[in-house]
Design a protein around this motif. Sequence first.
Motif, PDB file in Angstrom:
ATOM      1  N   PRO A 180      59.706  70.627  13.058  1.00 35.38           N
ATOM      2  CA  PRO A 180      58.684  70.091  14.286  1.00 35.38           C
ATOM      3  C   PRO A 180      58.321  68.822  14.094  1.00 35.38           C
ATOM      4  N   VAL A 181      58.103  68.279  12.946  1.00 34.14           N
ATOM      5  CA  VAL A 181      57.519  66.945  12.684  1.00 34.14           C
ATOM      6  C   VAL A 181      58.497  66.124  13.296  1.00 34.14           C
ATOM      7  N   CYS A 182      59.892  66.305  13.148  1.00 34.28           N
ATOM      8  CA  CYS A 182      60.925  65.503  13.849  1.00 34.28           C
ATOM      9  C   CYS A 182      60.790  65.394  15.287  1.00 34.28           C
ATOM     10  N   MET A 183      60.492  66.472  15.944  1.00 31.23           N
ATOM     11  CA  MET A 183      60.381  66.623  17.167  1.00 31.23           C
ATOM     12  C   MET A 183      59.050  66.051  17.683  1.00 31.23           C
ATOM     13  N   VAL A 184      57.991  65.852  17.113  1.00 37.59           N
ATOM     14  CA  VAL A 184      56.759  65.628  17.595  1.00 37.59           C
ATOM     15  C   VAL A 184      56.676  63.893  17.820  1.00 37.59           C
ATOM     16  N   ILE A 185      57.601  63.276  16.825  1.00 40.82           N
ATOM     17  CA  ILE A 185      57.323  61.838  17.098  1.00 40.82           C
ATOM     18  C   ILE A 185      58.260  61.229  18.419  1.00 40.82           C
ATOM     19  N   PRO A 186      59.466  61.900  18.677  1.00 44.36           N
ATOM     20  CA  PRO A 186      59.525  61.341  20.297  1.00 44.36           C
ATOM     21  C   PRO A 186      58.940  62.099  21.402  1.00 44.36           C
ATOM     22  N   TYR A 187      58.491  63.114  21.122  1.00 47.24           N
ATOM     23  CA  TYR A 187      57.764  63.847  22.221  1.00 47.24           C
ATOM     24  C   TYR A 187      56.309  63.036  22.395  1.00 47.24           C
ATOM     25  N   TYR A 188      55.779  62.722  21.339  1.00 47.33           N
ATOM     26  CA  TYR A 188      54.466  61.778  21.504  1.00 47.33           C
ATOM     27  C   TYR A 188      54.565  60.628  22.290  1.00 47.33           C
ATOM     28  N   LEU A 189      55.976  59.901  21.850  1.00 47.14           N
ATOM     29  CA  LEU A 189      56.197  58.712  22.573  1.00 47.14           C
ATOM     30  C   LEU A 189      56.512  58.742  24.262  1.00 47.14           C
ATOM     31  N   ILE A 190      57.294  59.748  24.341  1.00 49.51           N
ATOM     32  CA  ILE A 190      57.611  60.231  25.967  1.00 49.51           C
ATOM     33  C   ILE A 190      56.661  60.565  26.535  1.00 49.51           C
ATOM     34  N   PHE A 191      55.733  61.499  25.847  1.00 52.22           N
ATOM     35  CA  PHE A 191      54.542  62.201  26.596  1.00 52.22           C
ATOM     36  C   PHE A 191      53.705  61.073  27.057  1.00 52.22           C
ATOM     37  N   ALA A 192      53.242  60.136  26.078  1.00 49.82           N
ATOM     38  CA  ALA A 192      52.430  59.356  26.381  1.00 49.82           C
ATOM     39  C   ALA A 192      52.713  58.299  27.613  1.00 49.82           C
ATOM     40  N   ARG A 193      54.020  58.199  27.618  1.00 51.88           N
ATOM     41  CA  ARG A 193      54.633  57.221  28.844  1.00 51.88           C
ATOM     42  C   ARG A 193      54.294  58.011  30.292  1.00 51.88           C
ATOM     43  N   ILE A 194      54.647  59.167  30.140  1.00 50.57           N
ATOM     44  CA  ILE A 194      54.807  60.030  31.452  1.00 50.57           C
ATOM     45  C   ILE A 194      53.584  60.788  31.725  1.00 50.57           C
ATOM     46  N   GLY A 195      52.634  60.489  30.911  1.00 48.73           N
ATOM     47  CA  GLY A 195      51.061  61.236  31.018  1.00 48.73           C
ATOM     48  C   GLY A 195      50.994  62.772  30.947  1.00 48.73           C
ATOM     49  N   LEU A 196      51.930  63.339  29.792  1.00 45.28           N
ATOM     50  CA  LEU A 196      51.920  64.599  29.535  1.00 45.28           C
ATOM     51  C   LEU A 196      51.171  64.953  28.242  1.00 45.28           C
ATOM     52  N   LEU A 197      50.570  64.104  27.671  1.00 45.05           N
ATOM     53  CA  LEU A 197      49.709  64.394  26.462  1.00 45.05           C
ATOM     54  C   LEU A 197      48.299  64.877  26.833  1.00 45.05           C
TER      55      LEU A 197
END
Lengths: 304, 280
Positions: free
Chosen positions: B123-140
């Motif tokens: 999961p930690v490999c996933m969470v890095i791109p997820y965090y960056l993408i979500f921060a951009r598209i406002g899904l955090l």
Amino acid sequence: MAAIDTDLAVSPASATEPRWYPYALIAPAMITFVLVALVPFLFAVFISFHQMKYGRLGDFAGFENYGALLSDSRFWNSMAIAALFVAIAVPLEFMLGLAGALMLCRPIWGRSALVPLLFIPTTMAPIVVGLLWKIMLAGSWGLLSTNVIEPLGLVGEISIFASPDLALYALIFVDVWQWTPFMMLAFFAGLQALPVNPYRAAAVDGATPVQAFFRLTLPMMAPLLVVIGLLRLIDAFKVFDSIFILTGGGPGTSTEMPSVLAYKMTFEFWNIGEASALAVVVWLLFFAFCNVFYQLAKKKLNAF
Amino acid sequence: MSTGTERRQRAARQKVAWTLLAVAVALLVLFPVLWMASMMVKPSDVMFARPTVWLFTPTLEHFDYVIEQGFHLSLLTSLALGALSTALVVVLGTPAAYAFARYEMRGRDDLFLFILATRMAPPVCMVIPYYLIFARIGLLDSFAGLTLAYMTFNLSFYIWVLRSFCRDLPVELEEAALLEGWSRLQVFRRVVFPLLRNGIIATAMLCFIFAWNEFLFAFMLGGKAVKTLPVAIPTLITTQGVRWGEMAVVGMVALTPVMIAVFLLQRHIVRGLTMGAVKG
């Protein structure tokens, strides 16, 4: 029972069905996978080839991040710790699990009530497991710290999780506590599925239980043992939650597994380029593990 | 005759011995859980007294604090997120699992391996791109974002395990129904679904537990608006010290649905946790 060969299980009426039918059935799920798995993965690969510190994406960097990662002693340290963790935890869980499974095969009253109880550690949230062992082992006040560790003189006034020499072994102990029941019940299920006749024949021939175990049980169980062991190895390598709450990778870097390092690189040092490179490397490693698991389980267990 | 009775007595003695051993092992394994359960009602002043206090007058002070701090909101968040993500997994995954089990498709094995790899990825490999993408598209910090993120491990898990349940169904029934002139959809609704229902329920329950237990995604991608129970737990480690009794309360609450599920799932749980490699 032999597994049904599903390749032959295409129905006679399928000729009248449009060819796109099965693709339509899997399409919603596959589109979701592209969105939630492939896109993030490719994004991580993309970032790993760029300079990125803090929030801003910098220039194309080629293999710079990978070079930095591979010359980072902290990365190799984390790999060594993971190797040590897995090399101790998995065989321990394996052997204790097998012993437990053999025990469960003996005549026991109330086995059906006992089996689900034993599953509790495995299904607990790792974060709660961490909390539980913090209560048992932390500081000089934890129940086991006060009553077992201190009288034995293992560590002085400090918590076992704060000892650079022992913290990793304490984490291994926690992992063994959580996952031995899983091995035990998986092996138990396997043992129950073994045919009875070879044992009857062996008993007639006067084989001792020990002989029966090594000549019959082990060979018949071997594929299952290998597949379950590999599955556990894959899972043990990525342990994060319990380490995060118990030691946070410390003291120093003595319990810093690759997942903890990736987390710190990203959210503490904001060295996102190198962290992405680490994620990609670990990902590829897992893909290899995963392929081995798949091929073994498919060929040897007739599973999937 | 006497040897027969003797043998029976010996067998009974052995059964007692093995039962005692098994119960002792179970108690030893579960002792920490029982200890945590006792801490729920243990007064703070004797919580870590030395020597250890075993008998005490129960108190409800920890429950009061937990409610005061709004942990029941985290409980609701966890339930909602688990239910939402599991429902979506069942809707998307059931047809896919059935198709993977029954149809010949080009590249099926490769797709299937891709699904397994999605499940196994750390999961930690996933969470890095997820965090960056979500921060951009406002899904955090949103239900939508976490539900999506949970698809990575739960949709893959569900398809993988449910396919193994599908493969256990006798093909002959479906073939007979198809020969009767039923459509595939009718066959699925009237023949496959009733047989598959228990498998769907068992696999979905495991998905719920994985979502319920999940920490890293919820911690990094959630936060304030969406704060699940596992994320709320570490907040009890305060600068004024650790609220142990409260931790025990929240920990046991987090454990309750899991224990219920384990008792309901029984033999399906082995199949689920071994990704279908072992039929429980």
